[in-house]
Write an enzyme that holds these catalytic residues in place. Structure first.
Site, mmCIF file in Angstrom:
data_model
loop_
_atom_site.group_PDB
_atom_site.id
_atom_site.type_symbol
_atom_site.label_atom_id
_atom_site.label_comp_id
_atom_site.label_asym_id
_atom_site.label_seq_id
_atom_site.Cartn_x
_atom_site.Cartn_y
_atom_site.Cartn_z
ATOM 1 N N LYS A 132 0.859 -1.187 0.000
ATOM 2 C CA LYS A 132 0.000 0.000 0.000
ATOM 3 C C LYS A 132 0.892 1.232 0.000
ATOM 4 O O LYS A 132 1.958 1.234 0.627
ATOM 5 C CB LYS A 132 -0.880 0.026 1.264
ATOM 6 C CG LYS A 132 -2.087 0.917 1.151
ATOM 7 C CD LYS A 132 -3.191 0.192 0.419
ATOM 8 C CE LYS A 132 -4.421 1.037 0.211
ATOM 9 N NZ LYS A 132 -5.510 0.267 -0.426
ATOM 10 N N GLY A 166 -23.773 3.995 3.099
ATOM 11 C CA GLY A 166 -22.805 4.497 2.112
ATOM 12 C C GLY A 166 -23.276 4.190 0.700
ATOM 13 O O GLY A 166 -23.330 3.034 0.291
ATOM 14 N N GLY A 194 -22.029 5.297 -2.289
ATOM 15 C CA GLY A 194 -21.056 5.720 -3.310
ATOM 16 C C GLY A 194 -21.050 4.749 -4.471
ATOM 17 O O GLY A 194 -22.068 4.129 -4.785
ATOM 18 N N ASN A 195 -19.892 4.591 -5.085
ATOM 19 C CA ASN A 195 -19.787 3.727 -6.267
ATOM 20 C C ASN A 195 -20.269 2.308 -5.979
ATOM 21 O O ASN A 195 -21.044 1.746 -6.744
ATOM 22 C CB ASN A 195 -18.331 3.680 -6.736
ATOM 23 C CG ASN A 195 -17.882 5.045 -7.210
ATOM 24 O OD1 ASN A 195 -18.609 5.732 -7.918
ATOM 25 N ND2 ASN A 195 -16.693 5.446 -6.803
ATOM 26 N N VAL A 196 -19.817 1.740 -4.864
ATOM 27 C CA VAL A 196 -20.169 0.348 -4.570
ATOM 28 C C VAL A 196 -21.593 0.247 -3.999
ATOM 29 O O VAL A 196 -22.401 -0.565 -4.456
ATOM 30 C CB VAL A 196 -19.154 -0.292 -3.581
ATOM 31 C CG1 VAL A 196 -19.482 -1.758 -3.359
ATOM 32 C CG2 VAL A 196 -17.727 -0.172 -4.104
HETATM 33 P P1 NAI Z 1 -17.197 6.111 -2.399
HETATM 34 O O1 NAI Z 1 -16.289 7.151 -1.898
HETATM 35 O O2 NAI Z 1 -17.688 6.160 -3.810
HETATM 36 O O3 NAI Z 1 -18.486 6.008 -1.456
HETATM 37 C C1 NAI Z 1 -18.470 6.086 -0.083
HETATM 38 C C2 NAI Z 1 -19.809 6.671 0.341
HETATM 39 O O4 NAI Z 1 -19.903 6.623 1.757
HETATM 40 C C3 NAI Z 1 -19.989 8.134 -0.067
HETATM 41 O O5 NAI Z 1 -21.245 8.300 -0.700
HETATM 42 C C4 NAI Z 1 -19.927 8.879 1.273
HETATM 43 O O6 NAI Z 1 -20.714 10.062 1.269
HETATM 44 C C5 NAI Z 1 -20.476 7.847 2.200
HETATM 45 N N1 NAI Z 1 -20.141 8.026 3.603
HETATM 46 C C6 NAI Z 1 -18.957 8.424 4.148
HETATM 47 N N2 NAI Z 1 -19.043 8.456 5.489
HETATM 48 C C7 NAI Z 1 -20.303 8.051 5.798
HETATM 49 C C8 NAI Z 1 -21.013 7.876 7.014
HETATM 50 N N3 NAI Z 1 -20.449 8.113 8.191
HETATM 51 N N4 NAI Z 1 -22.297 7.447 6.949
HETATM 52 C C9 NAI Z 1 -22.890 7.209 5.776
HETATM 53 N N5 NAI Z 1 -22.280 7.374 4.580
HETATM 54 C C10 NAI Z 1 -21.002 7.786 4.602
HETATM 55 O O7 NAI Z 1 -16.455 4.712 -2.119
HETATM 56 P P2 NAI Z 1 -16.727 3.323 -2.806
HETATM 57 O O8 NAI Z 1 -15.827 3.145 -3.960
HETATM 58 O O9 NAI Z 1 -18.191 3.124 -2.986
HETATM 59 O O10 NAI Z 1 -16.192 2.323 -1.686
HETATM 60 C C11 NAI Z 1 -16.970 2.063 -0.516
HETATM 61 C C12 NAI Z 1 -16.157 1.233 0.450
HETATM 62 O O11 NAI Z 1 -15.754 0.021 -0.164
HETATM 63 C C13 NAI Z 1 -14.855 1.907 0.924
HETATM 64 O O12 NAI Z 1 -14.616 1.581 2.250
HETATM 65 C C14 NAI Z 1 -13.799 1.261 0.048
HETATM 66 O O13 NAI Z 1 -12.531 1.249 0.692
HETATM 67 C C15 NAI Z 1 -14.342 -0.131 -0.113
HETATM 68 N N6 NAI Z 1 -13.901 -0.794 -1.330
HETATM 69 C C16 NAI Z 1 -14.049 -0.193 -2.539
HETATM 70 C C17 NAI Z 1 -13.599 -0.808 -3.692
HETATM 71 C C18 NAI Z 1 -13.758 -0.154 -5.002
HETATM 72 O O14 NAI Z 1 -13.292 -0.733 -5.997
HETATM 73 N N7 NAI Z 1 -14.380 0.997 -5.107
HETATM 74 C C19 NAI Z 1 -12.939 -2.120 -3.635
HETATM 75 C C20 NAI Z 1 -12.886 -2.698 -2.321
HETATM 76 C C21 NAI Z 1 -13.333 -2.025 -1.220
#
Ligand code: NAI
Length: 354
Positions: free
Chosen positions: A86, A185, A187-189
């Site tokens: 990392k 959450g 976001g993307n996932v």
């Molecule tokens: P993202 O940044 O697109 O989405 C995260 C979402 O969580 C955002 O909409 C944000 O506003 C929300 N958020 C943050 N703090 C919050 C809280 N306290 N309460 C409610 N919502 C909150 O991230 P993404 O890509 O969707 O990833 C989500 C998780 O999955 C992360 O922890 C990431 O490390 C993990 N992950 C992502 C991968 C990927 O390829 N994108 C792969 C493996 C793990």
């Protein structure tokens, strides 16, 4: 760097486990950060590059050590010939695009030193545009937008297939109908998961700190939005942490009202003991690095001798789903937390090569 900032007992323990930690430093651009290589018994290290504000070097180093270790476990469980690494770059509190560009350029020069030993890609703070810049100057970049598929889509797909295995093992049926899923959450996932689950007839309860994200999902699917500070305590069949890590703590676990926890966020357990707390409460926890490993499978597929193949990634995902079922069965058989079973399985795989 003051030696005092690195003298904490916690860090000395974490260091003992790592093969190498590289200090990033460049006077001209004020690049500061670390590349941590946890274990390369199974192959070269892989892991994202994170660029964000850290209070001090100690905080940044701790992040790099913790996250690189998790990558070793994730690679071993996913059955790919890679190890855990990392990179973290310490960004200033307010960074303009020019500053970011020059930090990333200086960073690619350091990546060259690790030629063939560390492959990296998107993580917190890096956009698709940043990846395009990095890949112009470095051969160590994976998750390249024009080569493979979107990592978030595959992370969502692997959480979804882990969920199927969990439902099957826990309720005796992988049906989503009549079941309620609480997604924290969007976001993307998280938003991708909303689509997958609603297509199978599951009921969705959602929360995000960003109300715009909630509105976006509400326009697309039938969901019930709840406050983000309370979603973990909603009565649901499955709680799905898809925001940041650390959702499962000594404080939140007693408040959970779910049968299963299965989500995408990395480092969901605040401590190892939280895995034991979930087990003691009879809540089936699917270890985060197992559930979300589809994102990793998709990016390392770019390094395969025959190039990226969607069909191959799909086959690996099916294998991962079988591992989820095996972890659950093993946990039940020996009455030990799934988090311990997954850790032991991963350790058996990556330590066997020493
Ligand atoms: P993202 O940044 O697109 O989405 C995260 C979402 O969580 C955002 O909409 C944000 O506003 C929300 N958020 C943050 N703090 C919050 C809280 N306290 N309460 C409610 N919502 C909150 O991230 P993404 O890509 O969707 O990833 C989500 C998780 O999955 C992360 O922890 C990431 O490390 C993990 N992950 C992502 C991968 C990927 O390829 N994108 C792969 C493996 C793990």
């Amino acid at each position: 760097m003051s030696p005092q900032t690195l003298s904490s007992a916690d860090l000395s323990g974490a260091f003992a486990d790592h093969e190498a930690v590289i200090l990033l430093h460049d006077e001209a651009t004020d690049l500061r950060g670390f590349i941590a290589i946890h274990n390369t018994n199974l192959g070269p290290a892989v892991g994202g590059t994170r660029i964000r504000y850290y209070k001090n070097e100690s905080e940044a180093l701790e992040d790099a050590l913790r996250l690189s270790r998790a990558m070793t476990y994730k690679c071993a469980i996913a059955g790919v010939p890679f190890g855990g690494g990392k990179a973290v770059i310490m960004a200033p509190k307010h960074m303009n695009p020019r500053e970011k560009q020059s930090l990333l350029r200086a960073y690619t020069k350091r990546l060259k030193l690790l030629d063939g030993h560390f492959y990296t890609g998107e993580d917190v703070g890096l956009s698709e545009k940043d990846i395009e810049l990095l890949e112009r100057y470095s051969d160590a970049i994976i998750g390249r937008p024009k080569v493979g598929d979107l990592p978030a889509r595959w992370a969502a797909l692997s959480v979804y297939s882990a969920l199927e295995a969990a439902l099957e093992e826990h309720f005796g049926s992988a049906s989503f109908e009549g079941r309620t899923f609480g997604i924290k959450g969007l976001g993307n996932v998280g938003s991708e998961l909303c689509g997958l689950i609603s297509a199978r007839g599951g009921t969705l309860v959602v929360a995000d700190i960003d109300s715009e994200r909630v509105r976006k999902v509400q326009k697309l699917y039938k969901v019930r939005a709840v406050p983000h500070s309370r979603i973990h305590a909603e009565a649901v069949d499955v709680f799905m942490p898809c925001a940041l890590g650390g959702d499962l703590t000594a404080k939140t676990i007693p408040q959970l009202r779910c049968a299963i926890v299965c989500g995408a966020a990395n480092n969901q357990l605040a401590t190892k003991e939280d895995g034991h707390r979930l087990h003691a409460r009879g809540i089936l926890y699917i270890p985060d690095y197992v559930a979300n490993a589809g994102g990793l499978l998709n990016v390392v597929a770019e390094l395969h001798a025959r190039g990226y193949s969607r069909t191959r990634v799909m086959a690996q995902l099916r294998k991962l789903k079988r591992s989820v079922s095996e972890i659950i069965v093993e946990s039940r058989k020996h009455n030990v937390p799934t988090s311990d079973v997954a850790d032991a399985l991963a350790e058996k795989r990556f330590r066997i090569h020493t």
